[in-house]
Design a protein around this motif. Sequence first.
Motif, PDB file in Angstrom:
ATOM      1  N   PHE A 170     -60.200  12.127 -41.805  1.00 21.81           N
ATOM      2  CA  PHE A 170     -60.881  11.363 -42.628  1.00 21.81           C
ATOM      3  C   PHE A 170     -60.750  11.459 -44.174  1.00 21.81           C
ATOM      4  CE2 PHE A 170     -65.063  11.116 -39.888  1.00 21.81           C
ATOM      5  CZ  PHE A 170     -64.244  10.281 -38.912  1.00 21.81           C
TER       6      PHE A 170
ATOM      7  N   TYR B  88     -66.412  11.547 -33.450  1.00 25.47           N
ATOM      8  CA  TYR B  88     -66.676  10.873 -34.723  1.00 25.47           C
ATOM      9  C   TYR B  88     -66.374   9.580 -34.630  1.00 25.47           C
ATOM     10  CZ  TYR B  88     -67.466  15.988 -35.156  1.00 25.47           C
ATOM     11  OH  TYR B  88     -67.762  17.185 -34.982  1.00 25.47           O
TER      12      TYR B  88
ATOM     13  N   ASP C 223     -69.634   7.913 -35.629  1.00 31.31           N
ATOM     14  CA  ASP C 223     -69.709   7.453 -37.053  1.00 31.31           C
ATOM     15  C   ASP C 223     -69.012   6.211 -37.389  1.00 31.31           C
ATOM     16  OD1 ASP C 223     -71.300   9.876 -37.525  1.00 31.31           O
ATOM     17  OD2 ASP C 223     -69.507  10.910 -37.935  1.00 31.31           O
TER      18      ASP C 223
ATOM     19  N   TRP D 189     -66.038  17.797 -30.166  1.00 28.13           N
ATOM     20  CA  TRP D 189     -66.589  17.786 -31.384  1.00 28.13           C
ATOM     21  C   TRP D 189     -65.630  18.295 -32.373  1.00 28.13           C
ATOM     22  CZ3 TRP D 189     -69.966  17.090 -27.445  1.00 28.13           C
ATOM     23  CH2 TRP D 189     -70.935  16.233 -27.663  1.00 28.13           C
ATOM     24  N   THR D 190     -64.304  18.456 -31.922  1.00 24.42           N
ATOM     25  CA  THR D 190     -63.393  18.698 -32.903  1.00 24.42           C
ATOM     26  C   THR D 190     -62.828  17.546 -33.604  1.00 24.42           C
ATOM     27  OG1 THR D 190     -62.609  20.743 -31.773  1.00 24.42           O
ATOM     28  CG2 THR D 190     -61.160  19.719 -33.130  1.00 24.42           C
ATOM     29  N   ARG D 191     -62.765  16.453 -33.087  1.00 26.61           N
ATOM     30  CA  ARG D 191     -61.963  15.430 -33.485  1.00 26.61           C
ATOM     31  C   ARG D 191     -62.650  13.966 -33.099  1.00 26.61           C
ATOM     32  NH1 ARG D 191     -55.895  14.614 -32.189  1.00 26.61           N
ATOM     33  NH2 ARG D 191     -56.086  16.733 -32.772  1.00 26.61           N
ATOM     34  N   TRP D 192     -62.458  13.363 -32.066  1.00 25.27           N
ATOM     35  CA  TRP D 192     -62.606  12.083 -31.566  1.00 25.27           C
ATOM     36  C   TRP D 192     -64.081  11.471 -31.430  1.00 25.27           C
ATOM     37  CZ3 TRP D 192     -58.512   9.871 -33.209  1.00 25.27           C
ATOM     38  CH2 TRP D 192     -57.180  10.497 -32.709  1.00 25.27           C
TER      39      TRP D 192
ATOM     40  N   GLN E   8     -61.223  19.802 -36.839  1.00 24.71           N
ATOM     41  CA  GLN E   8     -60.287  18.645 -37.098  1.00 24.71           C
ATOM     42  C   GLN E   8     -60.406  17.403 -37.774  1.00 24.71           C
ATOM     43  OE1 GLN E   8     -57.747  18.131 -33.636  1.00 24.71           O
ATOM     44  NE2 GLN E   8     -57.604  20.283 -33.222  1.00 24.71           N
ATOM     45  N   ARG E   9     -61.660  17.054 -37.793  1.00 24.12           N
ATOM     46  CA  ARG E   9     -62.230  15.739 -38.412  1.00 24.12           C
ATOM     47  C   ARG E   9     -61.819  15.643 -39.852  1.00 24.12           C
ATOM     48  NH1 ARG E   9     -68.335  13.622 -39.177  1.00 24.12           N
ATOM     49  NH2 ARG E   9     -68.225  13.964 -41.394  1.00 24.12           N
ATOM     50  N   THR E  10     -61.966  16.627 -40.477  1.00 23.87           N
ATOM     51  CA  THR E  10     -61.479  16.414 -42.276  1.00 23.87           C
ATOM     52  C   THR E  10     -60.014  15.965 -42.334  1.00 23.87           C
ATOM     53  OG1 THR E  10     -60.773  18.802 -41.957  1.00 23.87           O
ATOM     54  CG2 THR E  10     -63.083  18.253 -42.736  1.00 23.87           C
TER      55      THR E  10
END
Length: 520
Positions: A296, A67, A71, A62-65, A291-293
Amino acid sequence: MKSLKLYILLILFVSITFSCSEDLLDIDNPNTPTVEQGWKTEKDAEMGINAVYNMFYKPSTWTRWIYFRYDLASDEGHSTSPWVELADWTRFRYNNYNFWDGNNWHWRDFYKAIFRANQVLAYVPEIEFANEANKDRILAQARFIRALYYYQIALLWENAPIVLEPSKPQDEPLQRTEAEIWAQVEEDLNWAKDKLPDQWDDANVGRATKGAAKALLARALMQQGKLPQAKTELDWLVTGDGKGYYGLVDNYRDNFTHTNENNKESVFEIQFSDVNKGGDGDDLTASMGFQRTQFFAPGGIGWQDGKARAWLIDEYKKELTKDGEYDSRLLYNIFYKQAYKDFPDAANNDTLVYNRPWNNNAWGNETFIKKYSTYYYRDREDYHAPNNFRFIRYADVLLMYAECLNAAGQTAEAYTYVNMVRERPSTNLEKLEVAHPEIGMDQALFAKRLQMERSLELCFEAVRWGDLKRWGLLTSQAGIDELKTRDIDFNNFVLQRNHRLPLPQIEVDNNTNLIQNTPY
């Protein structure tokens, strides 16, 4: 005489030297205890369950990949990453089944998390606790998180091993069916839900609760089409003893910032922090940031690898609020060129990074995912965003509850829970029956509208792929045709193939008990 003394001294020196060396070899390293050395005390048990939670902070989870899987592969998002293989895995072009960031890494770390949970479940029962209820809470948390990861495995690959003991390198676990994996998820959550506390004290906020277990169990049951059983679990949160713990916050945006975390709308959320800014390993300085932000955000602010589909903007604009304005969820969820014309007071919400002239050369008419970005307090994105990810929100619970009621023929009652979400003060929409009188008591029309209501409320929260699969849109030609009208990447979708991922080929090659998913 002198030579004899020297000889004796030499013998003593050699003896002492070898003696010291053997003693040094026997010294334990407190930073790397063995299984035999650990799992002795309550403190060991607490450290063990914390290590299970720690797997949330890996790029593959759930830090990055994750999504990109849930999504961007759904009709809500897409990728234009210059890393072509990364983008292709959101376009259903799986040319390399060993693509690390799109497949293998998920598999490895999901099972690594399960391994850690299995260690807790294997060794903690033998530890003596002053209060047995505390032991049960640790075991219940391990069961909850193990179920959470098997949920992802069932959703993504469907057929995979079920491992319930600490594994060894030479193990070749048997491949199990999707139904068997769902059954294991149910078993774990049914065991955990009554042993987890309703709430934790302040020092333990963020750990799994009874409500979290029941909500996750409801999700799992709904994925299998067991809506009556799912409603029974949701009853506790919506109309039962747990109702007092949960509610909707007045301002929708408060669910996605680091200043309003663990509020009453949170059923379970992953606790991110920007305190440590290290790497992705298991050392004490490892990053715990979101890290998602970074991936994106628009170019110049982030990497713009993930973007929003523009149809969502059109859907938001189809209804005005009771005050004749656009739905504020559009402002909070999507960054697009006309935002500041559609929302004249946007500058009061976008205090820093997004409150600037639109970069026509770099951004054009692109639509970017704004939800969970840190636009509200700083002028950049990085790999260490501090805002928690809300894994299950109460709004999701209410909409799941409405779906279950409608399926049971209780459509009139189902309206109540959709309206609670629509009439949140910051959303301020008309009741569903006022805005869409054509639905009436028609179950099919209500169910179809609820699909859109869920997207408008929950977009970019890693639930859409599961929703599409549950509703049969990924397993029927009519469903794929519908999705093509919103997302051109579904032109690449192969029916009866792309509703699940291929197993990592290296796993198939190394385990004689695994068979690649067909028709891959």
